[in-house]
Design an enzyme around this catalytic site. Sequence first.
Site, PDB file in Angstrom:
ATOM      1  N   TYR A   8      53.421  58.001  12.400  1.00  0.00           N
ATOM      2  CA  TYR A   8      54.878  58.042  12.216  1.00  0.00           C
ATOM      3  C   TYR A   8      55.279  58.014  10.740  1.00  0.00           C
ATOM      4  CZ  TYR A   8      55.092  56.891  17.227  1.00  0.00           C
ATOM      5  OH  TYR A   8      54.952  56.890  18.587  1.00  0.00           O
ATOM      6  N   LYS A  28      40.875  55.261  19.392  1.00  0.00           N
ATOM      7  CA  LYS A  28      40.347  56.527  19.927  1.00  0.00           C
ATOM      8  C   LYS A  28      39.160  56.888  19.040  1.00  0.00           C
ATOM      9  CE  LYS A  28      40.748  60.049  22.746  1.00  0.00           C
ATOM     10  NZ  LYS A  28      40.416  59.942  24.176  1.00  0.00           N
ATOM     11  N   ASP A  86      42.999  55.878  26.146  1.00  0.00           N
ATOM     12  CA  ASP A  86      43.251  56.488  27.462  1.00  0.00           C
ATOM     13  C   ASP A  86      42.806  55.532  28.571  1.00  0.00           C
ATOM     14  OD1 ASP A  86      40.848  56.965  26.218  1.00  0.00           O
ATOM     15  OD2 ASP A  86      40.582  58.994  26.971  1.00  0.00           O
ATOM     16  N   ASP A 145      53.187  51.952  20.452  1.00  0.00           N
ATOM     17  CA  ASP A 145      54.514  52.370  20.902  1.00  0.00           C
ATOM     18  C   ASP A 145      54.462  52.681  22.400  1.00  0.00           C
ATOM     19  OD1 ASP A 145      57.065  53.318  21.028  1.00  0.00           O
ATOM     20  OD2 ASP A 145      56.735  55.113  19.817  1.00  0.00           O
ATOM     21  N   ASP A 171      55.468  49.964  25.827  1.00  0.00           N
ATOM     22  CA  ASP A 171      56.472  50.339  26.832  1.00  0.00           C
ATOM     23  C   ASP A 171      55.864  50.301  28.233  1.00  0.00           C
ATOM     24  OD1 ASP A 171      58.540  50.617  25.140  1.00  0.00           O
ATOM     25  OD2 ASP A 171      58.880  52.752  25.483  1.00  0.00           O
TER      26      ASP A 171
END
Length: 362
Positions: free
Chosen positions: A146, A195, A227, A251, A255
């Site tokens: 980001y 990852k 994942d 992020d 959620d």
Amino acid sequence: MNYHIAVIPGDGIGPEIVREACKVMDRAGQVFGHQFTYTEVLMGGCSIDAHGVPLTEEALETARKSDSVLLGAVGGNVGNSRWYDVAPNLRPEAGLLAMRKGLNLFANIRPAYLYPELADACPLKREVAGDGFDMVIMRELTGGLYFGKRHTEEVDGVLTAVDTLTYNENEIRRIAVKAFDTAMKRRKKVISVDKANVLDSSRLWRKVVEEVAKDYPEVSLSHMLVDNCAMQLVMNPGQFDVILTENMFGDILSDEASMITGSIGMLSSASMNEGKFGLYEPSHGSAPDIAGKDLANPIATILSSAMMLRYSFDLEKEADAVENAVKQVLAEGYRTADIMVGDGLKEVGCTQMGTLIADRIR
Ligand code: NAD
């Protein structure tokens, strides 16, 4: 002891829920012998109305000089408000981004806890939710994809967009330290999510996290690919204590974790700097649809103030007392409208919910 708190009621339901959180903090102060002094700060739409900008330099300075910050929420009705007819950097939410940046708040802590009384609101099957879950997501907030360099250009006649994911070892180390410190106050288990089978930044992440782990021999560390973590959260959420992860993974996963608790009005959060300073706020927004109607659930904000007691002020038993008061009120069957799931419950408004919780602090 006396603690100075910058309070940002903000917009929509912000003033209502912050008022109840201060009521609960004051009660905790009375019972345990502390004084909380509040300085109100304007941010968001109310600051635009008063000063033409979502956050003034003076407001930021007031927050900077305080011991910590309590925020309600900012923003209005996005499709239907004068606050949005301007450049993005002048909208209410820009105030929050400027506040996070100005205070160097790089560590975002979001607990996801399933209250047994709210099990019916959990979208997972009972056999999956098991005896409930109690985890914290520690998300890096100021680096990664980001904040990396980005551009869009035409390459051989084809529009091509590039985003870059950058982390240096210092950025990884400081968030890892936060995660291990947090685990030491909990069940002493960190799962670091990355990852590393694909990304260089993840391989560096893993290396630095393992170095930090050496300073915390009591904490168990394991690694999980992002994942797999997304699957594990809905297959076996009870296995997690502290999840440590980078900005974009955090992020998305935070959620996901919050949604499996089933109730947005219950979710607290903190954003912290390298030291003990933090900004504490509910995970939800300003809910303009119910503002001013005494319908808001103040529990997320009240639990955020408990996080402040624990993480910024090291007031463990005071934080426990606030959290236990919330549990007791739920066990007694009191609910705001958003969590009225089940039979034999007593519906209360925002103000009464705050009073009930404050009364049970002892
Ligand atoms: P929202 O979280 O404000 O509301 C989503 C839904 O949940 C609404 O139906 C609302 O009534 C309900 N809800 C939220 N909090 C509740 C509570 N405490 N008690 C009972 N019900 C609650 O999200 P949104 O509608 O997408 O956004 C509204 C405004 O909030 C927008 O301007 C958005 O930009 C802003 N926002 C601010 C923050 C922040 O200040 N940190 C975060 C998210 C959204």
